[in-house]
Design a protein around this motif. Structure first.
Motif, PDB file in Angstrom:
ATOM      1  N   LEU A  78       0.805  -1.225   0.000  1.00 35.99           N
ATOM      2  CA  LEU A  78       0.000   0.000   0.000  1.00 35.99           C
ATOM      3  C   LEU A  78       0.840   1.278   0.000  1.00 35.99           C
ATOM      4  N   VAL A  79       2.043   1.199   0.582  1.00 36.33           N
ATOM      5  CA  VAL A  79       2.888   2.386   0.686  1.00 36.33           C
ATOM      6  C   VAL A  79       4.205   2.140  -0.050  1.00 36.33           C
ATOM      7  N   ASP A  80       5.062   3.166  -0.090  1.00 34.82           N
ATOM      8  CA  ASP A  80       6.329   3.060  -0.818  1.00 34.82           C
ATOM      9  C   ASP A  80       7.509   2.712   0.080  1.00 34.82           C
ATOM     10  N   ILE A  81       7.471   3.179   1.319  1.00 37.31           N
ATOM     11  CA  ILE A  81       8.552   2.918   2.272  1.00 37.31           C
ATOM     12  C   ILE A  81       7.974   2.722   3.663  1.00 37.31           C
ATOM     13  N   VAL A  82       8.487   1.721   4.361  1.00 39.19           N
ATOM     14  CA  VAL A  82       8.237   1.574   5.793  1.00 39.19           C
ATOM     15  C   VAL A  82       9.592   1.710   6.479  1.00 39.19           C
ATOM     16  N   ILE A  83       9.683   2.669   7.403  1.00 41.02           N
ATOM     17  CA  ILE A  83      10.933   2.879   8.141  1.00 41.02           C
ATOM     18  C   ILE A  83      10.895   2.057   9.423  1.00 41.02           C
ATOM     19  N   ASP A  84      11.914   1.258   9.610  1.00 39.52           N
ATOM     20  CA  ASP A  84      12.067   0.511  10.855  1.00 39.52           C
ATOM     21  C   ASP A  84      12.926   1.356  11.786  1.00 39.52           C
ATOM     22  N   GLY A  85      12.271   2.005  12.729  1.00 40.60           N
ATOM     23  CA  GLY A  85      12.973   2.817  13.719  1.00 40.60           C
ATOM     24  C   GLY A  85      12.916   2.186  15.089  1.00 40.60           C
ATOM     25  N   GLY A  86      12.699   0.849  15.109  1.00 34.95           N
ATOM     26  CA  GLY A  86      12.543   0.161  16.386  1.00 34.95           C
ATOM     27  C   GLY A  86      11.089   0.147  16.816  1.00 34.95           C
ATOM     28  N   TYR A  87      10.830  -0.509  17.933  1.00 37.24           N
ATOM     29  CA  TYR A  87       9.452  -0.592  18.427  1.00 37.24           C
ATOM     30  C   TYR A  87       8.919   0.791  18.772  1.00 37.24           C
TER      31      TYR A  87
END
Length: 209
Positions: free
Chosen positions: A170-179
């Motif tokens: 659905l989106v272009d980027i998911v940022i993993d910044g931790g929980y």
């Protein structure tokens, strides 16, 4: 095409990755990112198609949306709001950056951006380097709307990997910044010239109200 999954550390985000994400935002991309409270979804506020896309993903009408803007600091808030009273400005200066959303009177720029008749705008300056650096590099605020979970027990998704599985198409980027947190921001209304509590969230209110 599946979204990119980009790992960033809140304390020292890699500029190369920030620039990559900003490039996607400039081209109308939609991203999911960490804040000092819950994970948010958003886009460049100056891209109408991207705003409409966020609304479709959320299943809401842009004209009836309650999107807030993430700003880098207080310096560019006057671009989107009418003049602030001294009491409201003092509270904002004391609490931001922090886990607060301020509801303020919108100036004429906001309805044009959102293609709506909105009279108010929510302003966020999170105490988190990732969204603030994105805004600084982009040169304009980004929309923020919360990532909610349909689970009856967990209202907000906190695990970036689970968020990615849900939104990867659905989106272009998911940022993993931790929980992330599972408590949203405290919402304060400044439209009357004084600060009033709308919703108590992560931001403490004892010293400001």
């Amino acid at each position: 095409m599946a979204a990119e999954f980009i790992k960033l550390y809140a304390e020292n985000p890699e500029i190369r990755k920030i620039e990559r994400i900003v490039d996607v935002l400039r081209n109308g991309g939609v991203i999911i990112y960490p804040t000092d409270t819950i994970y948010g979804m958003g886009c460049d506020i100056r891209n109408q198609r991207a705003i409409e896309r966020v609304a479709r993903i959320k299943g809401i009408n842009v004209k009836k949306s309650n999107f807030s803007f993430i700003c880098y600091d207080l310096s560019n808030i006057s671009e989107f709001t009418r003049a602030l009273s001294t009491p409201v400005f003092k509270v904002m200066k004391k609490t931001l950056p922090g886990p607060y959303t301020f509801i303020l009177e919108a100036n004429n720029n906001v309805p044009k951006m959102l293609n709506s008749n909105k009279k108010t705008v929510g302003i966020r300056v999170p105490d988190h380097d990732i969204p603030r650096l994105l805004v600084k590099e982009l040169g304009s605020p980004i929309i923020t709307t919360s990532i909610r979970d349909e689970d009856d027990v967990i209202e907000y998704s906190t695990d970036p990997e689970l968020i990615y599985e849900k939104y990867r198409d659905l989106v272009d980027i998911v940022i993993d910044g931790g929980y992330g947190q599972n408590v949203p921001s405290t919402i304060l209304d400044g439209t009357s010239g004084v600060v009033e509590l709308i919703r108590e969230g992560l931001g403490p209110i004892d010293e400001i109200l």
